[in-house]
Write a protein that holds these residues in place. Structure first.
Motif, PDB file in Angstrom:
ATOM      1  N   VAL A  91       0.847  -1.193   0.099  1.00 23.77           N
ATOM      2  CA  VAL A  91       0.183  -0.044   0.049  1.00 23.77           C
ATOM      3  C   VAL A  91       0.774   1.055  -0.001  1.00 23.77           C
ATOM      4  N   ILE A  92       2.032   1.188   0.799  1.00 21.73           N
ATOM      5  CA  ILE A  92       2.662   2.577   0.723  1.00 21.73           C
ATOM      6  C   ILE A  92       4.070   2.568  -0.315  1.00 21.73           C
ATOM      7  N   VAL A  93       4.579   1.367  -0.317  1.00 25.12           N
ATOM      8  CA  VAL A  93       5.819   1.777  -1.242  1.00 25.12           C
ATOM      9  C   VAL A  93       5.520   1.355  -2.537  1.00 25.12           C
ATOM     10  N   MET A  94       4.720   0.485  -2.769  1.00 30.06           N
ATOM     11  CA  MET A  94       4.366   0.044  -4.104  1.00 30.06           C
ATOM     12  C   MET A  94       3.656   0.969  -4.828  1.00 30.06           C
ATOM     13  N   ARG A  95       2.810   1.932  -4.335  1.00 28.46           N
ATOM     14  CA  ARG A  95       1.932   2.923  -4.954  1.00 28.46           C
ATOM     15  C   ARG A  95       2.881   3.723  -5.828  1.00 28.46           C
ATOM     16  N   VAL A  96       2.382   3.895  -7.034  1.00 30.43           N
ATOM     17  CA  VAL A  96       3.195   4.886  -7.865  1.00 30.43           C
ATOM     18  C   VAL A  96       2.414   6.133  -8.035  1.00 30.43           C
TER      19      VAL A  96
ATOM     20  N   ALA B 214      12.694  37.351 -27.842  1.00 33.80           N
ATOM     21  CA  ALA B 214      13.438  37.204 -26.502  1.00 33.80           C
ATOM     22  C   ALA B 214      14.079  35.906 -26.389  1.00 33.80           C
ATOM     23  N   ASP B 215      15.151  35.738 -25.416  1.00 35.71           N
ATOM     24  CA  ASP B 215      15.594  34.529 -25.178  1.00 35.71           C
ATOM     25  C   ASP B 215      15.405  34.331 -23.837  1.00 35.71           C
ATOM     26  N   LEU B 216      14.916  33.162 -23.400  1.00 38.38           N
ATOM     27  CA  LEU B 216      14.686  32.891 -21.962  1.00 38.38           C
ATOM     28  C   LEU B 216      15.404  31.785 -21.507  1.00 38.38           C
ATOM     29  N   ASN B 217      15.914  31.715 -20.206  1.00 34.03           N
ATOM     30  CA  ASN B 217      16.347  30.672 -19.556  1.00 34.03           C
ATOM     31  C   ASN B 217      15.482  30.326 -18.589  1.00 34.03           C
ATOM     32  N   ALA B 218      14.801  28.844 -18.526  1.00 36.69           N
ATOM     33  CA  ALA B 218      13.777  28.183 -17.733  1.00 36.69           C
ATOM     34  C   ALA B 218      14.672  27.262 -16.995  1.00 36.69           C
ATOM     35  N   LEU B 219      14.104  27.277 -15.658  1.00 37.95           N
ATOM     36  CA  LEU B 219      14.648  26.058 -14.909  1.00 37.95           C
ATOM     37  C   LEU B 219      13.439  25.328 -14.624  1.00 37.95           C
ATOM     38  N   VAL B 220      13.509  24.098 -15.364  1.00 39.21           N
ATOM     39  CA  VAL B 220      12.272  23.048 -15.188  1.00 39.21           C
ATOM     40  C   VAL B 220      12.589  21.804 -14.114  1.00 39.21           C
ATOM     41  N   THR B 221      11.666  21.681 -13.104  1.00 36.25           N
ATOM     42  CA  THR B 221      11.917  20.825 -12.212  1.00 36.25           C
ATOM     43  C   THR B 221      10.928  19.448 -12.291  1.00 36.25           C
ATOM     44  N   VAL B 222      11.355  18.513 -12.056  1.00 36.56           N
ATOM     45  CA  VAL B 222      10.586  17.089 -12.076  1.00 36.56           C
ATOM     46  C   VAL B 222      10.797  16.306 -10.456  1.00 36.56           C
ATOM     47  N   LYS B 223       9.669  16.795  -9.973  1.00 37.90           N
ATOM     48  CA  LYS B 223       9.710  16.278  -8.541  1.00 37.90           C
ATOM     49  C   LYS B 223       9.079  14.892  -8.527  1.00 37.90           C
ATOM     50  N   ASN B 224       9.833  14.017  -8.036  1.00 40.48           N
ATOM     51  CA  ASN B 224       9.578  12.541  -7.966  1.00 40.48           C
ATOM     52  C   ASN B 224       9.110  12.033  -6.504  1.00 40.48           C
ATOM     53  N   LYS B 225       7.988  11.827  -6.257  1.00 42.07           N
ATOM     54  CA  LYS B 225       7.710  11.338  -4.987  1.00 42.07           C
ATOM     55  C   LYS B 225       7.682   9.698  -4.713  1.00 42.07           C
ATOM     56  N   ASN B 226       8.199   9.041  -5.543  1.00 43.62           N
ATOM     57  CA  ASN B 226       8.006   7.555  -5.690  1.00 43.62           C
ATOM     58  C   ASN B 226       9.385   6.907  -4.899  1.00 43.62           C
ATOM     59  N   PHE B 227       9.296   5.613  -4.587  1.00 42.11           N
ATOM     60  CA  PHE B 227      10.296   4.994  -4.043  1.00 42.11           C
ATOM     61  C   PHE B 227      11.170   4.473  -5.010  1.00 42.11           C
ATOM     62  N   GLY B 228      10.974   4.638  -6.362  1.00 42.56           N
ATOM     63  CA  GLY B 228      11.763   4.202  -7.310  1.00 42.56           C
ATOM     64  C   GLY B 228      11.946   5.520  -8.365  1.00 42.56           C
ATOM     65  N   HIS B 229      13.130   5.349  -9.146  1.00 44.07           N
ATOM     66  CA  HIS B 229      13.286   6.402 -10.072  1.00 44.07           C
ATOM     67  C   HIS B 229      12.450   6.488 -11.090  1.00 44.07           C
ATOM     68  N   TYR B 230      12.371   7.865 -11.668  1.00 35.97           N
ATOM     69  CA  TYR B 230      11.614   8.032 -12.958  1.00 35.97           C
ATOM     70  C   TYR B 230      12.280   8.513 -14.128  1.00 35.97           C
ATOM     71  N   LYS B 231      12.330   7.484 -15.258  1.00 31.77           N
ATOM     72  CA  LYS B 231      13.112   7.790 -16.329  1.00 31.77           C
ATOM     73  C   LYS B 231      12.174   8.277 -17.582  1.00 31.77           C
TER      74      LYS B 231
ATOM     75  N   GLY C 134       7.234   8.765 -19.249  1.00 33.50           N
ATOM     76  CA  GLY C 134       8.505   8.028 -18.910  1.00 33.50           C
ATOM     77  C   GLY C 134       7.960   6.794 -18.000  1.00 33.50           C
ATOM     78  N   LYS C 135       8.841   6.263 -17.270  1.00 39.59           N
ATOM     79  CA  LYS C 135       8.605   5.021 -16.693  1.00 39.59           C
ATOM     80  C   LYS C 135       9.078   5.020 -15.111  1.00 39.59           C
ATOM     81  N   VAL C 136       8.069   4.866 -14.107  1.00 43.64           N
ATOM     82  CA  VAL C 136       8.868   4.681 -12.865  1.00 43.64           C
ATOM     83  C   VAL C 136       9.259   3.175 -12.520  1.00 43.64           C
ATOM     84  N   HIS C 137      10.446   3.178 -12.141  1.00 46.39           N
ATOM     85  CA  HIS C 137      10.906   1.781 -11.829  1.00 46.39           C
ATOM     86  C   HIS C 137      11.082   1.617 -10.146  1.00 46.39           C
TER      87      HIS C 137
END
Length: 178
Positions: free
Chosen positions: A33-38, A62-79, A143-146
């Motif tokens: 329930v806790i760890v395997m929930r994606v 215009a030329d812009l520099n944007a900082l994009v963030t990917v917040k992963n709350k999973n117990f596995g990595h997100y490719k 992507g995929k959460v591993h």
């Protein structure tokens, strides 16, 4: 007496085994329930900086520099695969940047710099004279959460932000993401 004592020991042993099985079942259920929930990772524009900005009667570059963030709350990595971040003005695409293929580690936030060149000849004179141009940014990361290198679950994250650019100060006034 000995039969009664042996029976008590057997009952005690069976009770310990039953308790162990119940405890293991509870631990396995909690783990699933806790760890395997994606969960779907969140993609946001953290900040946007204006490098160069040129305005004409009805043009905008215009030329812009944007900082994009990917917040992963999973117990596995997100490719995730590379994606295009599209910037638009009143529904018309005026520029895009590339979010490179990468990996957000488990329970971490990945920061990615994206450079975008904007060019439009369709901006109304009233927006330029008012000193504020409103842009929208959109990107979709596939992507995929591993999990434990065993379970791989496909997840798509969307970036949807509104950017108010002050053309007189050549800076971003307001940056808000959904």
């Amino acid at each position: 007496m000995r039969d009664e004592e042996a029976r008590r020991k057997r009952n005690r042993c069976l009770a310990c085994i039953a308790f162990g099985v119940i405890a293991q079942t509870i631990i396995i259920v909690l783990f699933v329930v806790i760890v395997m929930r994606v969960k779907t990772p969140k993609v946001r524009l953290e900040s946007v900086g204006v490098t160069t900005l040129t305005t004409g009667n009805s043009s905008f570059k215009a030329d812009l520099n944007a900082l994009v963030t990917v917040k992963n709350k999973n117990f596995g990595h997100y490719k995730f695969d590379s994606a295009k971040a599209t910037f638009s003005y009143k529904g018309t695409d005026i520029g895009e940047g590339t979010i490179s293929k990468d990996k957000a580690k488990a329970k971490k936030t990945k920061k990615i710099n994206v450079t975008v060149s904007l060019n439009s000849n369709k901006i109304t004179t009233s927006d330029i004279s008012s000193g504020s141009v409103t842009l929208t940014a959109y990107a979709k990361l596939d992507g995929k959460v591993h999990l434990l290198n065993i379970i791989k679950k496909k997840k798509s994250s969307e970036l949807n932000c509104t950017i108010h650019v002050d053309t007189k100060a050549k800076a971003v006034q307001v940056l808000s993401c959904k």
